[in-house]
Write a protein that holds these residues in place. Sequence first.
Motif, mmCIF file in Angstrom:
data_model
loop_
_atom_site.group_PDB
_atom_site.id
_atom_site.type_symbol
_atom_site.label_atom_id
_atom_site.label_comp_id
_atom_site.label_asym_id
_atom_site.label_seq_id
_atom_site.Cartn_x
_atom_site.Cartn_y
_atom_site.Cartn_z
ATOM 1 N N GLN A 131 1.955 -5.974 13.624
ATOM 2 C CA GLN A 131 1.807 -4.721 12.881
ATOM 3 C C GLN A 131 2.926 -3.735 13.185
ATOM 4 N N LEU A 132 3.462 -3.149 12.114
ATOM 5 C CA LEU A 132 4.368 -2.008 12.221
ATOM 6 C C LEU A 132 3.654 -0.866 11.519
ATOM 7 N N ASN A 133 3.271 0.141 12.256
ATOM 8 C CA ASN A 133 2.484 1.222 11.683
ATOM 9 C C ASN A 133 3.339 2.368 11.148
ATOM 10 N N THR A 134 2.697 3.278 10.475
ATOM 11 C CA THR A 134 3.338 4.400 9.793
ATOM 12 C C THR A 134 4.400 5.075 10.653
ATOM 13 N N ARG A 135 5.575 5.229 10.055
ATOM 14 C CA ARG A 135 6.722 5.913 10.667
ATOM 15 C C ARG A 135 7.097 5.383 12.063
ATOM 16 N N SER A 178 2.677 -8.945 9.517
ATOM 17 C CA SER A 178 1.911 -9.075 8.281
ATOM 18 C C SER A 178 1.311 -7.753 7.825
ATOM 19 N N SER A 179 1.470 -6.724 8.640
ATOM 20 C CA SER A 179 0.896 -5.427 8.293
ATOM 21 C C SER A 179 1.966 -4.347 8.456
ATOM 22 N N PHE A 180 2.236 -3.654 7.340
ATOM 23 C CA PHE A 180 3.247 -2.605 7.328
ATOM 24 C C PHE A 180 2.596 -1.283 6.953
ATOM 25 N N GLY A 181 2.810 -0.250 7.764
ATOM 26 C CA GLY A 181 2.304 1.075 7.437
ATOM 27 C C GLY A 181 3.249 1.790 6.486
ATOM 28 N N ASP A 182 2.856 2.976 6.076
ATOM 29 C CA ASP A 182 3.682 3.796 5.186
ATOM 30 C C ASP A 182 4.900 4.331 5.928
ATOM 31 N N TYR A 183 5.981 4.482 5.206
ATOM 32 C CA TYR A 183 7.182 5.155 5.710
ATOM 33 C C TYR A 183 7.645 4.630 7.073
ATOM 34 N N ILE A 184 7.592 3.319 7.261
ATOM 35 C CA ILE A 184 8.017 2.750 8.554
ATOM 36 C C ILE A 184 9.394 3.265 8.939
ATOM 37 N N PHE A 185 10.274 3.357 7.929
ATOM 38 C CA PHE A 185 11.616 3.866 8.164
ATOM 39 C C PHE A 185 11.811 5.214 7.474
ATOM 40 N N GLY A 186 10.740 5.927 7.208
ATOM 41 C CA GLY A 186 10.831 7.198 6.490
ATOM 42 C C GLY A 186 11.861 8.130 7.105
ATOM 43 N N TYR A 187 12.759 8.631 6.300
ATOM 44 C CA TYR A 187 13.846 9.510 6.705
ATOM 45 C C TYR A 187 14.910 8.796 7.528
ATOM 46 N N SER A 188 14.859 7.470 7.555
ATOM 47 C CA SER A 188 15.908 6.657 8.177
ATOM 48 C C SER A 188 16.642 5.955 7.059
ATOM 49 N N ILE A 189 17.885 5.671 7.276
ATOM 50 C CA ILE A 189 18.644 4.922 6.283
ATOM 51 C C ILE A 189 19.301 3.739 6.995
ATOM 52 N N PRO A 190 18.506 2.660 7.226
ATOM 53 C CA PRO A 190 19.115 1.498 7.869
ATOM 54 C C PRO A 190 20.245 0.942 7.018
ATOM 55 N N ARG A 191 21.358 0.662 7.642
ATOM 56 C CA ARG A 191 22.514 0.156 6.920
ATOM 57 C C ARG A 191 22.394 -1.326 6.604
ATOM 58 N N ALA A 192 21.618 -2.032 7.437
ATOM 59 C CA ALA A 192 21.440 -3.478 7.200
ATOM 60 C C ALA A 192 20.042 -3.860 7.672
#
Length: 172
Positions: free
Chosen positions: A135-139, A157-171
């Motif tokens: 699990q990767l939870n919200t933000r 198998s479980s993704f929360g909202d905005y895991i990368f919210g306000y992040s801009i992963p380049r790759a």
Amino acid sequence: EPFKGMFRFGRVEIKEGIRWIGQKAFYGTGMKSITFPSTLTDIYKDAFRDCKDLTYVTLPSGLRKIGSGAFYGCQSLTNVSFNSRLQEIGFSAYAFTAGALENITIPGSVISIDKGAFYNNASLKKVIIQDGVKQLNTRAFGACENLESIVIPESVSSFGDYIFGYSIPRAL
């Protein structure tokens, strides 16, 4: 919090036999480094919160849980080494540790990376999540503005909202 910021320690060594570090145990102290005993299994909520001078943390092999906000605001952290028995990284455990923490590897033993666990880490560039994490939870990695790469295994198998919210992963 009446003693917050009053104590300055260079190096703290916690002796063998200690199994957990209680809530807010070292909150806001000026320690620079800490040595944990091999017997440690749990670090509770806010245990090292706002220890702004803490630079290096090697977690012992038996540690199972890092509680909510355990290292929140530890802005000088340059290295965090997780062990292969760790099961839980709590809510905002490493949030706002925007010092020089650039690379982290999350072992596959971790079941869940809780909400905002690494939120707002401006220096974080590379994250490797090993196979087994579910699990990767919200933000979890929100507002990590310099994130360059992250490896997410098929076991998640479980993704929360905005895991990368306000992040801009380049790759990804």
